[in-house]
Design an enzyme around this catalytic site. Structure first.
Site, PDB file in Angstrom:
ATOM      1  N   ASN A 109      10.664   1.503   3.269  1.00 26.32           N
ATOM      2  CA  ASN A 109       9.081   2.076   3.771  1.00 26.32           C
ATOM      3  C   ASN A 109       9.352   3.139   4.891  1.00 26.32           C
ATOM      4  O   ASN A 109      10.478   3.447   5.215  1.00 26.32           O
ATOM      5  CB  ASN A 109       8.855   0.596   4.589  1.00 26.32           C
ATOM      6  CG  ASN A 109       7.130   0.789   4.880  1.00 26.32           C
ATOM      7  OD1 ASN A 109       6.523   1.311   3.981  1.00 26.32           O
ATOM      8  ND2 ASN A 109       6.814  -0.197   5.780  1.00 26.32           N
ATOM      9  N   CYS A 162     -25.906  -9.889 -11.953  1.00 29.09           N
ATOM     10  CA  CYS A 162     -25.246 -10.514 -13.127  1.00 29.09           C
ATOM     11  C   CYS A 162     -26.353 -10.301 -14.176  1.00 29.09           C
ATOM     12  O   CYS A 162     -27.176 -10.880 -14.060  1.00 29.09           O
ATOM     13  CB  CYS A 162     -24.776 -11.640 -12.570  1.00 29.09           C
ATOM     14  SG  CYS A 162     -24.399 -12.774 -14.139  1.00 29.09           S
ATOM     15  N   ALA A 196       0.715  -1.180   0.085  1.00 29.99           N
ATOM     16  CA  ALA A 196      -0.053   0.002  -0.087  1.00 29.99           C
ATOM     17  C   ALA A 196       0.672   1.270  -0.058  1.00 29.99           C
ATOM     18  O   ALA A 196       0.416   2.303  -0.715  1.00 29.99           O
ATOM     19  CB  ALA A 196      -0.998  -0.180   1.200  1.00 29.99           C
ATOM     20  N   HIS A 215      -3.044  -9.802  -5.023  1.00 27.92           N
ATOM     21  CA  HIS A 215      -4.429  -9.406  -4.291  1.00 27.92           C
ATOM     22  C   HIS A 215      -5.485  -9.058  -5.394  1.00 27.92           C
ATOM     23  O   HIS A 215      -6.402  -8.587  -5.117  1.00 27.92           O
ATOM     24  CB  HIS A 215      -4.464  -8.454  -3.294  1.00 27.92           C
ATOM     25  CG  HIS A 215      -3.618  -8.929  -2.104  1.00 27.92           C
ATOM     26  ND1 HIS A 215      -3.332  -8.191  -1.134  1.00 27.92           N
ATOM     27  CD2 HIS A 215      -2.963 -10.201  -1.724  1.00 27.92           C
ATOM     28  CE1 HIS A 215      -2.501  -8.795  -0.120  1.00 27.92           C
ATOM     29  NE2 HIS A 215      -2.407 -10.214  -0.597  1.00 27.92           N
ATOM     30  N   VAL A 220      -4.143  -3.544  -5.597  1.00 31.61           N
ATOM     31  CA  VAL A 220      -5.300  -3.804  -6.291  1.00 31.61           C
ATOM     32  C   VAL A 220      -5.502  -2.679  -7.406  1.00 31.61           C
ATOM     33  O   VAL A 220      -6.555  -2.606  -8.268  1.00 31.61           O
ATOM     34  CB  VAL A 220      -6.578  -4.329  -5.780  1.00 31.61           C
ATOM     35  CG1 VAL A 220      -6.247  -5.449  -4.938  1.00 31.61           C
ATOM     36  CG2 VAL A 220      -7.158  -3.265  -4.844  1.00 31.61           C
ATOM     37  N   GLN A 231       0.629  -6.089  -3.767  1.00 33.72           N
ATOM     38  CA  GLN A 231      -0.336  -6.628  -2.887  1.00 33.72           C
ATOM     39  C   GLN A 231      -1.268  -5.481  -3.363  1.00 33.72           C
ATOM     40  O   GLN A 231      -2.745  -5.417  -2.853  1.00 33.72           O
ATOM     41  CB  GLN A 231      -0.004  -6.398  -1.668  1.00 33.72           C
ATOM     42  CG  GLN A 231       0.858  -7.355  -1.097  1.00 33.72           C
ATOM     43  CD  GLN A 231       1.447  -6.968   0.347  1.00 33.72           C
ATOM     44  OE1 GLN A 231       2.179  -6.414   0.413  1.00 33.72           O
ATOM     45  NE2 GLN A 231       0.722  -7.765   1.221  1.00 33.72           N
TER      46      GLN A 231
HETATM   47 ZN   LIG Z   1     -23.987 -14.414 -12.476  1.00 32.84          ZN
END
Ligand SMILES: [Zn+2]
Length: 340
Positions: free
Chosen positions: A304, A241, A120, A215, A199, A197
């Site tokens: 870091n 969906c 992060a 991740h 996203v 890590q």
């Molecule tokens: Zn679905």
């Protein structure tokens, strides 16, 4: 008027001296004296060559004139051979910077494969909140209650709001100089890959190609029930969906889920082959990504803002923000490793 430039090193049995009471500062003449041997040196290049041949790293630097610093820096970063402790001693005496920073630059200079692991802290300078530091917004929301399969199943509204907010925060975010430097290092063949890590997709946005998203990615949306991919806007609109009306979710790894096998395998393979592993902006708290730095036979460098107990296990530690540290390293590489 004479110019004196001194490099004096003292060891147990031997003494090397460079001195030169002649010439101009930008084109000096030196005499190199080691034991009974005296060598005349004409200019910086010859001095550099002699440093490479004589390799006085095993000696103790006693006095170094500041005008020799540049040529010594170059030599220490590229050609000097010796134990890490000896090199550190030279850097301490000669170069007015953190020895860990110089050692890291030296290893990167000489490496065939540099692998990068980011967390992060890599993204905070892109205006993204870091989850675990003092100002991280997860301080106010317990991630264990939201970024979970349980929340997805039983508290979908909260889950959805949380990821919608995170996606919206991302629209403001752009890769920073640190991301760009890593992308450039990959382009010139220094970096072989990045295991992240994060996203947020910022490494890819900066141009890095070998990115292993441990991740997952927040940008890819799919159905939780049937797995079918969906458009980002369908998620924002809170739709279900198209095929089964199941719940839509981002392609991130939730607490309690497995890491994507392919990303993990590829990251691991590159880490095992790496000469140097740079670990940037992660507190190393999240298993199993925090195991990756220990799966290399190469050198490990930890960068870091805050250091934790594991920091001492790294070969070098550089405290600072990702962008600052990478910029400093890149400057060193450009200055001293241009031909690499
Ligand atoms: Zn679905």
């Amino acid at each position: 008027m004479t110019t004196e430039i001194w490099l004096v090193t003292e060891g147990e049995h031997t003494k090397a001296t460079v001195y030169g009471p002649v010439g101009m500062p930008d084109f000096p003449e030196f005499v190199w004296k080691q034991d009974d041997e005296r060598v005349h040196i004409d200019g910086w290049n010859e001095l550099y060559q002699l440093l490479c041949t004589k390799n006085p790293v095993g000696l103790t630097p006693a006095y170094v004139d500041e005008r020799l610093v540049e040529v010594l820096k170059h030599w220490l970063l590229t050609e000097a051979e010796g134990e890490d402790s000896e090199l550190r001693m030279w850097i301490d005496q000669i170069v007015d910077t953190d020895p860990d920073e110089v050692m890291a630059a030296r290893w990167i200079c000489r490496a065939r494969h540099v692998m990068v692991v980011t967390g992060a802290g890599m993204s905070t300078e892109s205006n993204l909140p870091d989850f675990r530091s003092k100002d991280g917004w997860w301080r106010n929301i317990d991630p264990v209650t939201v970024a979970t399969v349980e929340a997805l199943e039983k508290q979908y509204e909260l889950f959805h709001a949380f990821y919608q907010a995170r996606l919206e925060a991302l629209y403001e975010a752009e890769p920073h100089q640190g991301h760009n430097i890593l992308a450039k290092w990959e382009e010139v063949g220094v970096v072989s890959g990045i295991a992240t890590q994060n996203v947020d997709g910022l490494h890819t946005a900066a141009g890095s190609e070998q990115v292993h998203e441990l991740h997952g990615s927040i940008h890819s949306i799919r159905c939780y029930s049937c797995g079918q991919e969906a458009e980002l806007h369908a998620f924002h609109e809170g739709r279900g969906c198209d095929s089964c009306d199941g719940k839509l979710r981002p392609g991130v790894v939730l607490f309690g889920e497995m890491l994507p096998q392919k990303a993990w395998d590829e990251a691991l393979k590159q880490i095992e082959q790496a000469d140097v592993v740079l670990v940037i902006g992660t507190s190393l708290e999240v298993y199993p990504a925090n195991q990756l730095p220990w799966m290399t036979r190469g050198r490990t460098v930890y960068m870091n803002m805050e250091l934790n107990a594991d920091a001492s296990a790294f070969d070098a530690v550089i405290t600072g923000k990702a962008k600052e540290v990478l910029t400093k390293l890149d400057k060193k590489l450009e200055l001293y490793c241009a031909n690499n």
